[in-house]
Design a protein around this motif. Structure first.
Motif, PDB file in Angstrom:
ATOM      1  N   GLY A 405      33.650  60.605  20.632  1.00 50.89           N
ATOM      2  CA  GLY A 405      35.013  61.042  20.861  1.00 50.89           C
ATOM      3  C   GLY A 405      36.043  59.933  20.856  1.00 50.89           C
ATOM      4  N   LYS A 406      35.694  58.761  20.348  1.00 52.71           N
ATOM      5  CA  LYS A 406      36.628  57.635  20.300  1.00 52.71           C
ATOM      6  C   LYS A 406      37.542  57.758  19.075  1.00 52.71           C
ATOM      7  CE  LYS A 406      33.363  54.464  22.543  1.00 52.71           C
ATOM      8  NZ  LYS A 406      32.569  53.219  22.400  1.00 52.71           N
ATOM      9  N   ASN A 407      38.716  57.163  19.199  1.00 53.42           N
ATOM     10  CA  ASN A 407      39.684  57.223  18.107  1.00 53.42           C
ATOM     11  C   ASN A 407      39.673  55.965  17.250  1.00 53.42           C
ATOM     12  OD1 ASN A 407      41.768  58.646  16.709  1.00 53.42           O
ATOM     13  ND2 ASN A 407      43.263  57.216  17.598  1.00 53.42           N
ATOM     14  N   SER A 408      38.809  55.019  17.580  1.00 52.97           N
ATOM     15  CA  SER A 408      38.727  53.784  16.797  1.00 52.97           C
ATOM     16  C   SER A 408      37.285  53.292  16.770  1.00 52.97           C
ATOM     17  CB  SER A 408      39.639  52.704  17.378  1.00 52.97           C
ATOM     18  OG  SER A 408      39.221  52.336  18.680  1.00 52.97           O
ATOM     19  N   ALA A 409      37.002  52.434  15.812  1.00 50.79           N
ATOM     20  CA  ALA A 409      35.653  51.869  15.683  1.00 50.79           C
ATOM     21  C   ALA A 409      35.761  50.401  15.313  1.00 50.79           C
ATOM     22  CB  ALA A 409      34.857  52.626  14.625  1.00 50.79           C
ATOM     23  N   HIS A 410      34.876  49.591  15.881  1.00 46.58           N
ATOM     24  CA  HIS A 410      34.789  48.169  15.544  1.00 46.58           C
ATOM     25  C   HIS A 410      33.519  47.964  14.727  1.00 46.58           C
ATOM     26  CE1 HIS A 410      37.707  48.076  18.787  1.00 46.58           C
ATOM     27  NE2 HIS A 410      38.018  46.838  18.440  1.00 46.58           N
ATOM     28  N   VAL A 411      33.685  47.428  13.524  1.00 51.00           N
ATOM     29  CA  VAL A 411      32.553  47.322  12.609  1.00 51.00           C
ATOM     30  C   VAL A 411      32.450  45.901  12.061  1.00 51.00           C
ATOM     31  CG1 VAL A 411      32.804  49.746  11.942  1.00 51.00           C
ATOM     32  CG2 VAL A 411      33.895  47.965  10.579  1.00 51.00           C
ATOM     33  N   PRO A 412      31.249  45.478  11.678  1.00 49.23           N
ATOM     34  CA  PRO A 412      31.085  44.133  11.112  1.00 49.23           C
ATOM     35  C   PRO A 412      31.680  44.045   9.709  1.00 49.23           C
ATOM     36  CG  PRO A 412      29.014  45.331  10.991  1.00 49.23           C
ATOM     37  CD  PRO A 412      29.958  46.185  11.788  1.00 49.23           C
ATOM     38  N   ILE A 413      32.215  42.898   9.365  1.00 49.01           N
ATOM     39  CA  ILE A 413      32.782  42.655   8.038  1.00 49.01           C
ATOM     40  C   ILE A 413      31.668  42.215   7.093  1.00 49.01           C
ATOM     41  CG2 ILE A 413      34.318  41.124   6.724  1.00 49.01           C
ATOM     42  CD1 ILE A 413      36.150  41.098   9.164  1.00 49.01           C
ATOM     43  N   LEU A 414      31.730  42.684   5.861  1.00 48.26           N
ATOM     44  CA  LEU A 414      30.705  42.334   4.879  1.00 48.26           C
ATOM     45  C   LEU A 414      30.659  40.828   4.642  1.00 48.26           C
ATOM     46  CD1 LEU A 414      31.172  45.039   2.091  1.00 48.26           C
ATOM     47  CD2 LEU A 414      29.309  44.882   3.723  1.00 48.26           C
ATOM     48  N   PRO A 415      29.455  40.270   4.496  1.00 48.99           N
ATOM     49  CA  PRO A 415      29.361  38.847   4.131  1.00 48.99           C
ATOM     50  C   PRO A 415      29.901  38.632   2.724  1.00 48.99           C
ATOM     51  CG  PRO A 415      27.214  39.907   3.946  1.00 48.99           C
ATOM     52  CD  PRO A 415      28.138  40.917   4.573  1.00 48.99           C
ATOM     53  N   VAL A 416      30.317  37.423   2.422  1.00 44.72           N
ATOM     54  CA  VAL A 416      30.827  37.110   1.086  1.00 44.72           C
ATOM     55  C   VAL A 416      29.687  37.220   0.077  1.00 44.72           C
ATOM     56  CG1 VAL A 416      31.884  35.345  -0.369  1.00 44.72           C
ATOM     57  CG2 VAL A 416      32.606  35.587   2.019  1.00 44.72           C
ATOM     58  N   ALA A 417      29.890  38.045  -0.950  1.00 41.41           N
ATOM     59  CA  ALA A 417      28.852  38.235  -1.970  1.00 41.41           C
ATOM     60  C   ALA A 417      28.662  36.962  -2.779  1.00 41.41           C
ATOM     61  CB  ALA A 417      29.222  39.390  -2.887  1.00 41.41           C
ATOM     62  N   LYS A 418      27.412  36.631  -3.051  1.00 40.36           N
ATOM     63  CA  LYS A 418      27.091  35.418  -3.807  1.00 40.36           C
ATOM     64  C   LYS A 418      26.876  35.704  -5.290  1.00 40.36           C
ATOM     65  CE  LYS A 418      24.557  33.561   0.205  1.00 40.36           C
ATOM     66  NZ  LYS A 418      24.514  34.823   0.976  1.00 40.36           N
ATOM     67  N   SER A 419      26.571  36.942  -5.625  1.00 39.22           N
ATOM     68  CA  SER A 419      26.144  37.285  -6.979  1.00 39.22           C
ATOM     69  C   SER A 419      27.104  38.270  -7.625  1.00 39.22           C
ATOM     70  CB  SER A 419      24.739  37.892  -6.931  1.00 39.22           C
ATOM     71  OG  SER A 419      24.392  38.470  -8.170  1.00 39.22           O
ATOM     72  N   THR A 420      27.347  38.109  -8.931  1.00 31.85           N
ATOM     73  CA  THR A 420      28.175  39.061  -9.662  1.00 31.85           C
ATOM     74  C   THR A 420      27.451  40.397  -9.859  1.00 31.85           C
ATOM     75  OG1 THR A 420      27.403  38.180 -11.792  1.00 31.85           O
ATOM     76  CG2 THR A 420      29.442  37.266 -10.904  1.00 31.85           C
ATOM     77  N   TYR A 421      26.180  40.444  -9.540  1.00 32.20           N
ATOM     78  CA  TYR A 421      25.448  41.718  -9.573  1.00 32.20           C
ATOM     79  C   TYR A 421      25.773  42.559  -8.349  1.00 32.20           C
ATOM     80  CZ  TYR A 421      22.856  39.579 -13.370  1.00 32.20           C
ATOM     81  OH  TYR A 421      22.526  38.987 -14.568  1.00 32.20           O
ATOM     82  N   ASN A 422      26.410  41.955  -7.361  1.00 31.97           N
ATOM     83  CA  ASN A 422      26.824  42.640  -6.150  1.00 31.97           C
ATOM     84  C   ASN A 422      28.201  43.250  -6.398  1.00 31.97           C
ATOM     85  OD1 ASN A 422      27.669  43.360  -3.534  1.00 31.97           O
ATOM     86  ND2 ASN A 422      26.536  41.669  -2.614  1.00 31.97           N
ATOM     87  N   ALA A 423      28.317  44.563  -6.213  1.00 34.06           N
ATOM     88  CA  ALA A 423      29.583  45.242  -6.498  1.00 34.06           C
ATOM     89  C   ALA A 423      30.707  44.794  -5.572  1.00 34.06           C
ATOM     90  CB  ALA A 423      29.401  46.755  -6.398  1.00 34.06           C
ATOM     91  N   THR A 424      30.381  44.189  -4.432  1.00 35.24           N
ATOM     92  CA  THR A 424      31.424  43.730  -3.506  1.00 35.24           C
ATOM     93  C   THR A 424      31.947  42.345  -3.872  1.00 35.24           C
ATOM     94  OG1 THR A 424      29.894  42.670  -1.939  1.00 35.24           O
ATOM     95  CG2 THR A 424      30.307  45.020  -1.641  1.00 35.24           C
ATOM     96  N   TYR A 425      31.417  41.753  -4.936  1.00 33.47           N
ATOM     97  CA  TYR A 425      31.826  40.408  -5.346  1.00 33.47           C
ATOM     98  C   TYR A 425      33.304  40.396  -5.734  1.00 33.47           C
ATOM     99  CZ  TYR A 425      31.707  35.921  -7.855  1.00 33.47           C
ATOM    100  OH  TYR A 425      31.950  34.634  -8.279  1.00 33.47           O
ATOM    101  N   GLN A 426      34.102  39.665  -4.963  1.00 35.74           N
ATOM    102  CA  GLN A 426      35.541  39.523  -5.202  1.00 35.74           C
ATOM    103  C   GLN A 426      36.285  40.850  -5.263  1.00 35.74           C
ATOM    104  OE1 GLN A 426      36.007  36.976  -8.677  1.00 35.74           O
ATOM    105  NE2 GLN A 426      35.359  35.148  -7.561  1.00 35.74           N
TER     106      GLN A 426
END
Length: 457
Positions: A405-426
């Motif tokens: 029932g909370k109105n906010s959430a605290h979540v971990p930030i993604l680590p910096v992607a090292k590989s261009t095969y990772n869709a989160t890269y840049q």
């Protein structure tokens, strides 16, 4: 839909014959599917995916208080808004929005992996047919390894939902357009309808690769006219509707607003230099390999004149797709996706001509390439999996907060992607402040008030 019926039927027949003649084809294609599916399953929603989860009205989640979740029936109206507000890629983003209506990414993961396999099969079919050689199972691993190492920004162009819709899926459309027009067809109503549909979709598929595909078809048509003094009316219809699709896409008000740039010669010349610097170091050995293999094929009388022209036409398409980006205000590497596909087809035509009938060469080459692939795949998987675990933790924390029932959430930030095969890269991901763009969209996606990020210690 006659154009697509032909392409799909042709691919199904090709797959059936491959598997019937050689069990290795089935094993190789199934293995490729599994490798890519694993990476798809380990890639969750990123950046623009959250935007396309909703009926498109704006790129900012704060301007509309209650946005409507997308559904199949809403896609046309959503794309109408998108056309006027963002860009004209209505074909690609219709596919993206179709898959964003599901509560899980798994349907997309399965279909996306299948489309990647279809891309490998289409490249193989072009290479074998244009070299006048029988298809060989052990060329498939070579094409796959080529795609793995040379498709630009693999994570963003193949695994990311929004990116794959724009690049991977569109490549199947414009290759299907070329395939449809390489066959001489009788001018009848069905052929004209098929040509119009597949031409329009190919033209509207992508700002640089779609027109390059049209250019390739025109070159083959010109060659046929010089040889036979005949012009295919079906191909003319297909090219005409391809041009219409392209113009509708690039002239969208959204594209015009976002693509504003000074197209003076100094600016274009500077862009050409940037593209050259971005691409030549990566592809110079491929260029050399195409030249050497083609010369060897001609000297050894393994390549016909027609095959040589096919290599030239696809190389022209390659350069057209790549250097057309000089007219764009930006040149992200994933936009070279189609250019790399055309280069790969040009490369594998002489590979087929020289090695398809030589025993053991292709199996040995395949084994060597697979070893290189595995050495690259393992660290890529590890990097992707690390991002996946944190992304999964984000989802769990948000859902737990909602359940409590909370109105906010605290979540971990993604680590910096090292590989261009990772869709989160840049790419844009969650940040610390709750008012950052991605934090706002993620909060909107999960229907929670605010999402804050913190760095994992």
């Amino acid at each position: 839909m006659q154009g697509w019926y032909f392409v799909i039927r042709n691919l199904v027949n090709s797959l059936y014959l491959k598997c019937r003649r050689n069990k290795w084809s089935l094993i190789i294609l199934l293995t490729i599917f599994i490798f890519v599916l694993i990476l798809n399953l380990k890639t969750l929603y990123i950046a623009d995916d959250y935007v396309y989860h909703f009926f498109y009205q704006t790129s900012s989640p704060t301007e509309i208080a209650h946005q409507q979740k997308i559904s199949t029936l809403l896609i046309p109206a959503s794309m109408w808004n998108h056309y006027f507000l963002w860009n004209g890629r209505f074909v690609a983003h219709s596919i993206v929005q179709y898959f964003m209506q599901f509560d899980t990414k798994i349907p997309f993961d399965i279909c996306n992996s299948l489309v990647f396999v279809v891309l490998i099969m289409m490249m193989d079919k072009f290479a074998s047919k244009l070299s006048n050689k029988k298809a060989q199972a052990f060329v498939l691993p070579l094409i796959f390894v080529f795609a793995w190492f040379y498709l630009p920004s693999f994570g963003q162009s193949v695994l990311w939902v929004s990116g794959a819709g724009n690049y991977l899926w569109m490549s199947v459309i414009y290759l299907g357009f070329i395939m449809y027009n390489l066959r001489v067809r009788e001018p009848n109503v069905q052929s004209f309808i098929g040509a119009a549909i597949i031409g329009f979709l190919a033209g509207a598929s992508n700002e640089n690769s779609g027109p390059a595909a049209i250019l390739i078809v025109l070159l083959f048509m010109l060659k046929r006219f010089i040889e036979t003094q005949k012009i295919s009316l079906v191909t003319l219809v297909s090219v005409f509707f391809g041009g219409i699709g392209f113009l509708i896409m690039v002239l969208s008000p959204g594209s015009q607003k976002r693509g504003m740039m000074s197209r003076t010669w100094p600016v274009i010349h500077k862009n050409i230099e940037n593209i050259y610097n971005l691409t030549f170091d990566n592809w110079k050995w491929l260029y050399l390999l195409v030249i050497v293999l083609t010369i060897a094929g001609v000297v050894l009388k393994k390549l016909s004149i027609d095959s040589c022209w096919s290599i030239i036409f696809f190389m022209v398409g390659h350069f057209a797709a790549v250097y057309a980006m000089a007219l764009s205000p930006e040149e992200p590497q994933r936009t070279f996706f189609g250019g790399v596909i055309f280069l790969g087809i040009a490369l594998f035509i002489p590979v087929y001509a020289l090695f398809s009938e030589v025993k053991l060469v292709l199996p040995v080459l395949s084994i060597l390439m697979i070893i290189l692939f595995v050495r690259s795949y393992v660290p890529a998987y590890q990097d992707i999996n690390q991002s996946y675990q944190v992304n999964k933790m984000q989802y769990e924390k948000i859902l737990t907060a909602k359940k409590e029932g909370k109105n906010s959430a605290h979540v971990p930030i993604l680590p910096v992607a090292k590989s261009t095969y990772n869709a989160t890269y840049q790419t844009f991901t969650l940040d610390e402040p709750s008012d950052q763009l991605m934090n706002l969209w993620v909060a909107k996606y999960f229907d929670i008030g605010k999402v804050y990020g913190y760095h994992i210690k």
